[in-house]
Design a protein around this motif. Structure first.
Motif, PDB file in Angstrom:
ATOM      1  N   ALA D 232       4.576  -1.545   4.231  1.00  0.00           N
ATOM      2  CA  ALA D 232       4.013  -1.851   2.913  1.00  0.00           C
ATOM      3  C   ALA D 232       2.587  -2.383   3.000  1.00  0.00           C
ATOM      4  O   ALA D 232       1.801  -2.234   2.058  1.00  0.00           O
ATOM      5  CB  ALA D 232       4.895  -2.888   2.202  1.00  0.00           C
ATOM      6  N   TRP D 235      -0.450  -0.318   1.756  1.00  0.00           N
ATOM      7  CA  TRP D 235      -0.383   0.416   0.499  1.00  0.00           C
ATOM      8  C   TRP D 235      -0.748  -0.426  -0.712  1.00  0.00           C
ATOM      9  O   TRP D 235      -0.395  -1.595  -0.792  1.00  0.00           O
ATOM     10  CB  TRP D 235       1.026   0.975   0.311  1.00  0.00           C
ATOM     11  CG  TRP D 235       1.386   1.999   1.338  1.00  0.00           C
ATOM     12  CD1 TRP D 235       1.834   1.765   2.607  1.00  0.00           C
ATOM     13  CD2 TRP D 235       1.281   3.417   1.208  1.00  0.00           C
ATOM     14  NE1 TRP D 235       2.016   2.963   3.270  1.00  0.00           N
ATOM     15  CE2 TRP D 235       1.692   3.991   2.430  1.00  0.00           C
ATOM     16  CE3 TRP D 235       0.882   4.277   0.166  1.00  0.00           C
ATOM     17  CZ2 TRP D 235       1.711   5.373   2.645  1.00  0.00           C
ATOM     18  CZ3 TRP D 235       0.908   5.648   0.380  1.00  0.00           C
ATOM     19  CH2 TRP D 235       1.313   6.189   1.609  1.00  0.00           C
ATOM     20  N   LEU D 236      -1.402   0.218  -1.655  1.00  0.00           N
ATOM     21  CA  LEU D 236      -1.485  -0.342  -2.987  1.00  0.00           C
ATOM     22  C   LEU D 236      -0.071  -0.421  -3.546  1.00  0.00           C
ATOM     23  O   LEU D 236       0.796   0.410  -3.210  1.00  0.00           O
ATOM     24  CB  LEU D 236      -2.361   0.548  -3.877  1.00  0.00           C
ATOM     25  CG  LEU D 236      -3.853   0.438  -3.557  1.00  0.00           C
ATOM     26  CD1 LEU D 236      -4.619   1.641  -4.089  1.00  0.00           C
ATOM     27  CD2 LEU D 236      -4.404  -0.851  -4.168  1.00  0.00           C
ATOM     28  N   SER D 237       0.175  -1.380  -4.412  1.00  0.00           N
ATOM     29  CA  SER D 237       1.516  -1.588  -4.943  1.00  0.00           C
ATOM     30  C   SER D 237       2.050  -0.327  -5.617  1.00  0.00           C
ATOM     31  O   SER D 237       3.193   0.087  -5.398  1.00  0.00           O
ATOM     32  CB  SER D 237       1.483  -2.754  -5.932  1.00  0.00           C
ATOM     33  OG  SER D 237       2.752  -3.003  -6.437  1.00  0.00           O
ATOM     34  N   ALA D 238       1.228   0.328  -6.433  1.00  0.00           N
ATOM     35  CA  ALA D 238       1.672   1.537  -7.124  1.00  0.00           C
ATOM     36  C   ALA D 238       1.908   2.679  -6.135  1.00  0.00           C
ATOM     37  O   ALA D 238       2.757   3.549  -6.371  1.00  0.00           O
ATOM     38  CB  ALA D 238       0.646   1.956  -8.180  1.00  0.00           C
ATOM     39  N   TRP D 240       2.963   2.230  -2.960  1.00  0.00           N
ATOM     40  CA  TRP D 240       4.201   1.900  -2.260  1.00  0.00           C
ATOM     41  C   TRP D 240       5.411   2.263  -3.109  1.00  0.00           C
ATOM     42  O   TRP D 240       6.437   2.711  -2.598  1.00  0.00           O
ATOM     43  CB  TRP D 240       4.188   0.414  -1.902  1.00  0.00           C
ATOM     44  CG  TRP D 240       5.316  -0.039  -1.028  1.00  0.00           C
ATOM     45  CD1 TRP D 240       6.230  -1.013  -1.306  1.00  0.00           C
ATOM     46  CD2 TRP D 240       5.652   0.454   0.283  1.00  0.00           C
ATOM     47  NE1 TRP D 240       7.109  -1.164  -0.266  1.00  0.00           N
ATOM     48  CE2 TRP D 240       6.781  -0.277   0.722  1.00  0.00           C
ATOM     49  CE3 TRP D 240       5.118   1.443   1.102  1.00  0.00           C
ATOM     50  CZ2 TRP D 240       7.388  -0.041   1.957  1.00  0.00           C
ATOM     51  CZ3 TRP D 240       5.719   1.682   2.340  1.00  0.00           C
ATOM     52  CH2 TRP D 240       6.836   0.949   2.758  1.00  0.00           C
ATOM     53  N   PHE D 284      -3.363   7.435  -3.087  1.00  0.00           N
ATOM     54  CA  PHE D 284      -2.643   6.309  -2.487  1.00  0.00           C
ATOM     55  C   PHE D 284      -2.519   6.497  -0.973  1.00  0.00           C
ATOM     56  O   PHE D 284      -2.671   5.548  -0.207  1.00  0.00           O
ATOM     57  CB  PHE D 284      -1.253   6.177  -3.119  1.00  0.00           C
ATOM     58  CG  PHE D 284      -1.286   5.756  -4.558  1.00  0.00           C
ATOM     59  CD1 PHE D 284      -2.115   4.732  -4.990  1.00  0.00           C
ATOM     60  CD2 PHE D 284      -0.464   6.369  -5.506  1.00  0.00           C
ATOM     61  CE1 PHE D 284      -2.129   4.327  -6.323  1.00  0.00           C
ATOM     62  CE2 PHE D 284      -0.481   5.973  -6.840  1.00  0.00           C
ATOM     63  CZ  PHE D 284      -1.314   4.951  -7.247  1.00  0.00           C
ATOM     64  N   LYS D 291      -6.850   2.001   5.159  1.00  0.00           N
ATOM     65  CA  LYS D 291      -6.570   0.608   5.494  1.00  0.00           C
ATOM     66  C   LYS D 291      -5.977   0.502   6.894  1.00  0.00           C
ATOM     67  O   LYS D 291      -6.313  -0.397   7.668  1.00  0.00           O
ATOM     68  CB  LYS D 291      -5.615   0.018   4.456  1.00  0.00           C
ATOM     69  CG  LYS D 291      -5.582  -1.486   4.487  1.00  0.00           C
ATOM     70  CD  LYS D 291      -5.042  -2.053   3.208  1.00  0.00           C
ATOM     71  CE  LYS D 291      -5.031  -3.573   3.278  1.00  0.00           C
ATOM     72  NZ  LYS D 291      -4.240  -4.140   2.173  1.00  0.00           N
ATOM     73  N   GLY D 294      -8.572   0.597   9.370  1.00  0.00           N
ATOM     74  CA  GLY D 294      -9.539  -0.498   9.318  1.00  0.00           C
ATOM     75  C   GLY D 294     -10.822  -0.132   8.600  1.00  0.00           C
ATOM     76  O   GLY D 294     -11.852  -0.800   8.762  1.00  0.00           O
ATOM     77  N   ARG D 299     -17.317   4.968  -2.011  1.00  0.00           N
ATOM     78  CA  ARG D 299     -17.538   5.004  -3.465  1.00  0.00           C
ATOM     79  C   ARG D 299     -18.283   6.291  -3.799  1.00  0.00           C
ATOM     80  O   ARG D 299     -18.992   6.838  -2.947  1.00  0.00           O
ATOM     81  CB  ARG D 299     -18.339   3.787  -3.901  1.00  0.00           C
ATOM     82  CG  ARG D 299     -17.564   2.507  -3.673  1.00  0.00           C
ATOM     83  CD  ARG D 299     -18.255   1.263  -4.182  1.00  0.00           C
ATOM     84  NE  ARG D 299     -17.445   0.124  -3.770  1.00  0.00           N
ATOM     85  CZ  ARG D 299     -17.566  -0.503  -2.593  1.00  0.00           C
ATOM     86  NH1 ARG D 299     -18.497  -0.138  -1.747  1.00  0.00           N
ATOM     87  NH2 ARG D 299     -16.760  -1.501  -2.294  1.00  0.00           N
ATOM     88  N   PRO D 323     -12.819   4.863  -9.625  1.00  0.00           N
ATOM     89  CA  PRO D 323     -12.122   5.365 -10.808  1.00  0.00           C
ATOM     90  C   PRO D 323     -13.077   6.230 -11.622  1.00  0.00           C
ATOM     91  O   PRO D 323     -14.302   6.030 -11.595  1.00  0.00           O
ATOM     92  CB  PRO D 323     -11.747   4.096 -11.578  1.00  0.00           C
ATOM     93  CG  PRO D 323     -11.818   2.991 -10.581  1.00  0.00           C
ATOM     94  CD  PRO D 323     -12.892   3.389  -9.624  1.00  0.00           C
ATOM     95  N   SER D 347      -7.449   6.025 -15.837  1.00  0.00           N
ATOM     96  CA  SER D 347      -6.388   6.052 -14.822  1.00  0.00           C
ATOM     97  C   SER D 347      -6.470   7.257 -13.897  1.00  0.00           C
ATOM     98  O   SER D 347      -5.457   7.748 -13.421  1.00  0.00           O
ATOM     99  CB  SER D 347      -5.010   6.003 -15.500  1.00  0.00           C
ATOM    100  OG  SER D 347      -4.919   4.875 -16.332  1.00  0.00           O
ATOM    101  N   PRO D 373      -4.124   9.053  -9.273  1.00  0.00           N
ATOM    102  CA  PRO D 373      -4.046   8.683  -7.849  1.00  0.00           C
ATOM    103  C   PRO D 373      -2.767   9.133  -7.152  1.00  0.00           C
ATOM    104  O   PRO D 373      -2.711   9.119  -5.930  1.00  0.00           O
ATOM    105  CB  PRO D 373      -4.170   7.150  -7.872  1.00  0.00           C
ATOM    106  CG  PRO D 373      -3.832   6.728  -9.263  1.00  0.00           C
ATOM    107  CD  PRO D 373      -4.222   7.862 -10.150  1.00  0.00           C
TER     108      PRO D 373
END
Lengths: 389, 389, 389, 389
Positions: D232, D235-238, D240, D284, D291, D294, D299, D323, D347, D373
């Protein structure tokens, strides 16, 4: 004990007490229900804010600490994957035991242990400050969530008695112009801030103007009366889909009774007051209103640059045009605490300012609140901006 | 006051009190939640059974009766279209007010008014008897529903303390044979019965045999160990779909802990006792077990014909092979009361017998309980039958 | 080659050809889509009926048979668990390859192999007869399913040209009375029947009357005009839920254009003809109509007892009041073929008679068609009955 | 006729022909299906790109033009609210008529009318250029969507034959550093660009480094083998939540067969080539990979600033950390065309670069592609960046 530490203990006590005061008017039944997956029971908020101190301070740092109930580690974890498994969020309203009284015992136990710990150990002061700010966030969530829970009861019960409010005379909105240029935004100085408020960094702004006060209910009613919820031209595509699939035709909590708009408040149902700031609109509604008005929403760097002169800030959270992303150079802190903010940087929009339910002293010009653009149950309103060129 | 009426008042008081006794071990929090759309909060059961007397007896027949709270007509209507609109069933767990204490006040108010009414007015005696039987049904529902609500709490809290039970030696099942022929079934005599139990009518039965006791947990474990939940050949198509989409691999409330099967009961988690009747299986599981065993489920007319000699009846409701349909000559009563049973005669199966949660005196050989074939939260078990030819 | 066998080959050829004739008016595109999970693409029906002969006759019994394409065993299995895994039913419309032409090649290949086999091997004659009856069922399904698929196209295209039909003068319905008593129903004699039609068995009937013809569109319009779809009192609870959640206000395929009711047919949109039998109603609508008319639906044993004298039988399948359950003494045949009928005996209702889309020679008085009570896309209509007492 | 216009006609013909060439390998069945709500049938793409010219050029501007079929205005509108109602997107795969052949007739009819119009009328040249760029976007969508449609067929059929590809030796990635500062991005010069690429504007960039080539399958496999889909922390929460609810464990179209990873391509199933750019990952997954490595995603302003020197650009669309929002000063054009881009600014995330399915000449350094995403069916890959400080 040095005075500075005494102040720390006082602050700890004050924040913890304030949470309990917010729950006091609520029955055990009120504190138990979860009216939608995004909301949580009052009882859960009371326990989770306590879990935070138990999990991040007492268990790892207070030698000899015995957890109040080992099962609570699982039961009251919100979303920290690094801490271990947790009770599913949509099932929070199914937990009848521990009851409200037992949760208060849990609070007293942990508050006591924390006060003991803080009198002799300053290693965790930063973490404790984070925990207190965390608890203040949940104080606002308690009011947001219980408002929703009470609103689904056809009896429309009140959380508290209404207080008489001065009648305001609606006034035309004033605007303030800014030259823009290379500005610095983000938290960089002393004092507490959440990780997502930094690092302080440079950004470029074109010249803009910003409204001195938020949009009022009266102005919003004009949008509604001009077919705002029936004209696709004002809406983002995803917003228009919400309008149609969810049947939106007014802000959340608005009800039309015999031709007059009313709004459900923490004091029950009241007539809509055209002079008050409109509240409980989504980012989609905010953007549609702005387009109807021939304006736009401010970007968050614009808002922050203007923050010093804005009026009405603090009444309603103000949707910005900025998606919630990491600032240049942002890194999550290591460990479970790193999950606090960073992992939510997807598909959410930034709100700025603070609202009537925000605890005193909890807002800053750099504060970044964030919610998905279709969310309406927090206290979200609208401030307009426009390009100058 | 004639003795017969005194007995009526005593019975009224006794049934009403019994409902409150069932709720007494539960906290206000316990009484508030609704753990799934099919279940209802305890508090709702307490109020709805009271609503029944207020709506069908006091409002129309007790001159000068003032309703306790006019909003309750809407709030506590279960499914009577003829009475008017009602609070949506899946939202019953969102109602925190009235709270548990206020619902008790409602009960006392209506019980008092009813006792007044019954001392001088006998016109509604049949309706009152229906209301008491209705309340007894809800007494069983209170236990079914709170068992489910407590089961979703990971702490697995108990409703009541466990009572020591004799250890039984499992015994081979005995069978009884019946010749069949033209038989009469259904309620036809004196005494109360629900409308769906009649009219008494003739039906033809071929020769059959029926097991003298329900299937035990030990026998069901043998089915499980023989791949019962993995072999499609035993299952109705709709049942096999449940097995796969819902992940069924044991009866509801069974949990495997370190290789040993346990079962959640009203007294908490206990080891499965192989000598007890298996419970909390769906009609699909009952039919699959029967097919695995080379037998079948009894038809309801067979069950009723054999009822006099069956053992173990009353431990668990026994699924039959009979869909719940109207008996020949059945007509719903006129008015809202006609909605009590008739409108549910679709896609449900009949269960016979009664269970440990059924109030004393509430069962009859002609009693027709009914649930959808995938339902497992009521106390449903299995009795086998077979053809003789 | 004996004449009886020649007749068998002719029949085999005739049934197979008929299926292809039904598909002939359809484009490759038409044959590919699946307009809802319950329906299947034409192309799939053509392939699956072929799969049946390949899987149950040729593979196990025709020595040296080489399957047309090994992947088809998976792709065109409908629901036979014993045969192995299969393509998910709701995904049938995603299979663009094999295309329509390739499926015809598959048909020719298997038909050829079957004719070879049948000329010298009679061991499978019963199975082949089952396969032909199976294929005839799918001939009706092809028409049901393509009607639905074309109906969701806003252009409302036609499957075939309209044929002029005589204008009928609506007539009052005649009734026939039956004494009832102990009767025998179910298939018991010679000739083909599905397993679910037997065994022939005794059952008891009380005296009843049955309408000589099905309910007409004109009669159904009277029900609609009397608020049939707005008055809960006529409906089973599950039916009323369908009315509200699915927005039913007329039979499937009915459209109101400028105040006049039209109906989508295989020949496109036509005005509703009040003298024709009403069609495409669910069992819930049939039951609601019957209740409105003060009558009821016939039980299947009543229908079968009266079958010899009924008029209009064969126009629309007639919903009965009987859930689809096993007859006393019923046992599925062993093996995969045992899945043909038995495993669907849950939550469905029996229809009797046959309809305009049913192949000639495919109906019998003992024939038991079955569908869930909310299904409307098959050709289901209404015949009334009542008690005589 | 001046040469410039002749070139215009040639270009019009060439783009239109290219679309038809892309559809040519597909059967009528292939062109009909819609394998998920986000995708569209090939046939629909062929018709909709034609509808664009008919609706925005021919109907309003070509005097005397008679629409090919008036129903197509409704049937082939994608999302233009200002044009009027439209066929629901998820139902596009239900339209079997017009068939593929008739859609080609439609194309020929409109192409002919357009060529007539363009020879004598230059008023709409800008609109026509938009229409051609629109059609090029749909050329890529045709390949994206048919790849998905063929992938759900268990036969894994190929769109085209595989072409032999050189075996590449994986190489370590090189990085390029940029000083940042005040830069200008966005379209501002001559030549066609979509409205969302402008206006050209200043923005501030901190110093950064960017990888010279996209991430390879080999590098992505290392992430997978290091537990990328099970940890986990990356990952971004959404994201994951997607991993867990959708069972992601590799990029879309990857299948593990006997321990070896394969990937479904337009030429069927092939072994994963570690030297190729990884494709069909969501934003995602891109962010989680970064991540884990590293690093972070670039952008969009960084990407555009570096565009001149990047290698491998054009193989896969490259997810950015940005975004999709309006550039400062952006205004939608008036009328229906204003719905082209602006209303989707919610979004979604920006992708830059282009991919192997993008038509030649259709990409620019300022081009902003955008998808939610969690989307994986477009050709999305990963390029890494990092802060320099």
């Amino acid at each position: 004990m040095p005075p500075v530490q005494a102040r720390g203990l006082d602050r700890f006590r004050a924040v913890r007490s304030r949470t309990e005061e917010l729950a006091a008017p609520l029955s055990a039944e009120d504190q138990t229900v979860q009216s939608m997956p995004d909301a949580s029971p009052t009882k859960w908020h009371l326990a989770h804010t306590t879990w935070f101190f138990e999990t991040f301070v007492l268990r790892p740092h207070a030698s000899g600490y015995r957890p109040f109930d080992p099962a609570f580690e699982y039961l009251f974890n919100s979303y920290y994957e690094a801490v271990g498994p947790r009770h599913p969020r949509p099932q929070r309203g199914m937990i009848t035991r521990p009851g409200a009284e037992q949760v208060l015992n849990y609070r007293r136990y942990v508050t006591g242990a924390m006060l003991d710990f803080l009198t002799h150990d300053r290693r965790c002061d930063e973490l404790v400050e984070l925990g207190l700010n965390h608890e203040q966030q949940h104080q606002e969530l308690i009011l947001m969530d219980i408002k929703h829970a009470l609103s689904v009861n056809p009896l429309r019960p009140a959380y508290r008695a209404a207080t008489p409010r001065a009648v305001l005379v609606p006034q035309a909105v004033a605007w303030r112009e800014f030259e823009g240029g290379l500005v610095e935004v983000g938290h960089g100085g002393h004092g507490f801030a959440f990780d997502n408020e930094g690092p302080r960094h440079r950004t470029w702004l074109d010249a803009f103007a910003i409204a001195m006060r938020p949009v009022t209910c009266g102005e919003y009613l004009a949008f509604m009366e001009d077919g705002g919820y029936r004209r696709a031209e004002f809406w983002l595509s995803a917003g228009w889909e919400c309008v149609n699939s969810r049947g939106w035709e007014a802000p959340l909590y608005w009800e039309n009774k015999d031709g007059a708009w009313h709004v459900f408040t923490l004091s029950g149902l009241e007539p809509v007051d055209p002079s008050r700031s409109v509240c409980h609109v989504s980012a989609f509604e905010a953007a549609a209103f702005a387009k109807w008005a021939g304006k736009r929403l401010p970007r968050e760097a614009e808002w922050e640059t203007a923050a010093g002169v804005l009026q009405g800030s603090g009444e309603v959270w103000e949707w910005t045009a900025s998606p919630y992303v990491a600032y240049p150079g942002y890194r999550e802190p290591p460990g479970a605490i790193g999950e606090y903010n960073g992992k939510f940087m997807a598909s959410q929009m930034v709100l700025r300012g603070g609202c009537s339910a925000t605890p005193e002293g909890h807002v800053r010009p750099t504060y970044r609140n964030f919610f998905p653009p279709d969310a309406r149950w927090m206290f979200g309103g609208i401030r307009l901006a426009e390009d100058l060129r």
